[in-house]
Design an enzyme around this catalytic site. Structure first.
Site, PDB file in Angstrom:
ATOM      1  CG  HIS A  52      14.699  -9.694  -1.162  1.00 40.22           C
ATOM      2  ND1 HIS A  52      15.553  -9.254  -2.153  1.00 40.22           N
ATOM      3  CD2 HIS A  52      14.986 -10.999  -0.997  1.00 40.22           C
ATOM      4  CE1 HIS A  52      16.300 -10.258  -2.565  1.00 40.22           C
ATOM      5  NE2 HIS A  52      15.982 -11.327  -1.871  1.00 40.22           N
TER       6      HIS A  52
HETATM    7  P1  TYD Z   1      16.611  -9.819  -7.051  1.00 45.56           P
HETATM    8  O1  TYD Z   1      16.318 -11.039  -6.251  1.00 45.56           O
HETATM    9  O2  TYD Z   1      15.716  -8.636  -6.874  1.00 45.56           O
HETATM   10  O3  TYD Z   1      18.130  -9.376  -6.813  1.00 45.56           O
HETATM   11  P2  TYD Z   1      18.863  -8.886  -5.477  1.00 45.56           P
HETATM   12  O4  TYD Z   1      18.113  -9.386  -4.310  1.00 45.56           O
HETATM   13  O5  TYD Z   1      20.222  -9.468  -5.579  1.00 45.56           O
HETATM   14  O6  TYD Z   1      18.932  -7.408  -5.491  1.00 45.56           O
HETATM   15  O7  TYD Z   1      16.660 -10.259  -8.569  1.00 45.56           O
HETATM   16  C1  TYD Z   1      16.983  -9.368  -9.606  1.00 45.56           C
HETATM   17  C2  TYD Z   1      16.196  -9.753 -10.855  1.00 45.56           C
HETATM   18  O8  TYD Z   1      16.519 -11.072 -11.302  1.00 45.56           O
HETATM   19  C3  TYD Z   1      14.689  -9.730 -10.631  1.00 45.56           C
HETATM   20  O9  TYD Z   1      14.101  -9.210 -11.804  1.00 45.56           O
HETATM   21  C4  TYD Z   1      14.323 -11.177 -10.484  1.00 45.56           C
HETATM   22  C5  TYD Z   1      15.360 -11.898 -11.329  1.00 45.56           C
HETATM   23  N1  TYD Z   1      15.715 -13.227 -10.802  1.00 45.56           N
HETATM   24  C6  TYD Z   1      15.325 -14.362 -11.496  1.00 45.56           C
HETATM   25  O10 TYD Z   1      14.655 -14.292 -12.550  1.00 45.56           O
HETATM   26  N2  TYD Z   1      15.698 -15.584 -11.015  1.00 45.56           N
HETATM   27  C7  TYD Z   1      16.418 -15.711  -9.878  1.00 45.56           C
HETATM   28  O11 TYD Z   1      16.732 -16.841  -9.468  1.00 45.56           O
HETATM   29  C8  TYD Z   1      16.792 -14.518  -9.156  1.00 45.56           C
HETATM   30  C9  TYD Z   1      17.588 -14.602  -7.875  1.00 45.56           C
HETATM   31  C10 TYD Z   1      16.424 -13.301  -9.669  1.00 45.56           C
END
Ligand code: TYD
Length: 138
Positions: free
Chosen positions: A50
């Site tokens: 993303h």
């Molecule tokens: P995500 O950003 O999709 O992880 P990555 O990019 O590392 O694969 O985040 C994973 C999950 O955690 C998603 O449900 C959103 C949640 N999240 C939060 O609640 N707060 C945060 O600061 C972050 C980074 C993620």
């Protein structure tokens, strides 16, 4: 992205071991509003995939190692994060993918904004369109 941007966190060491201090607006090029860390990543798992419209981050691998691919819409660069004294700067509108986490990897991320699901771009074509929109037409 021809050159990756890194920040250094010089270790304040003595004969007891090492310590790194990170100060908002000083050691990182933005005010830090949020800190999170990724750990316990299962073997073979890739994360990220993303971009964000308005979010600057610095990622530091404080234990272990992983790889991060950064893509600004025209150039893709791969960075290996394997040092608690080196942070990788990730600007606005950069597509990121994280791969090859070591079992012990703890990836610390300093972020310029609070969590906002609405700021995520999770579709690569939409990301390219956002990059094109952000560039002044000639
Ligand atoms: P995500 O950003 O999709 O992880 P990555 O990019 O590392 O694969 O985040 C994973 C999950 O955690 C998603 O449900 C959103 C949640 N999240 C939060 O609640 N707060 C945060 O600061 C972050 C980074 C993620």
């Amino acid at each position: 992205m021809n050159s990756l941007e890194w920040v250094s966190f010089p270790p304040l060491g003595d004969d007891r071991g090492s310590l790194v201090a990170i100060e908002a607006g000083k050691t990182v090029p933005f005010e830090i509003k949020r800190v999170y860390y990724i750990f316990g990543t299962q073997e073979g798992v890739a994360r990220g995939f993303h971009a964000h419209r308005n979010l600057k981050q610095v990622a530091v691998c404080v234990i272990g190692h992983c790889e991060m691919t950064l893509d600004n819409g025209s150039v893709r660069s791969m960075a290996r994060l394997d040092s608690p004294t080196k942070g990788l700067v990730i600007g606005d509108l950069v597509w990121r993918e994280m791969h090859n986490f070591s079992e012990d990897c703890v990836l610390l991320v300093l972020a310029s904004e609070h969590y906002d699901e609405g700021d995520y771009i999770r579709d690569y074509a939409e990301f390219l369109a956002a990059v094109a929109d952000s560039q002044p037409s000639v």
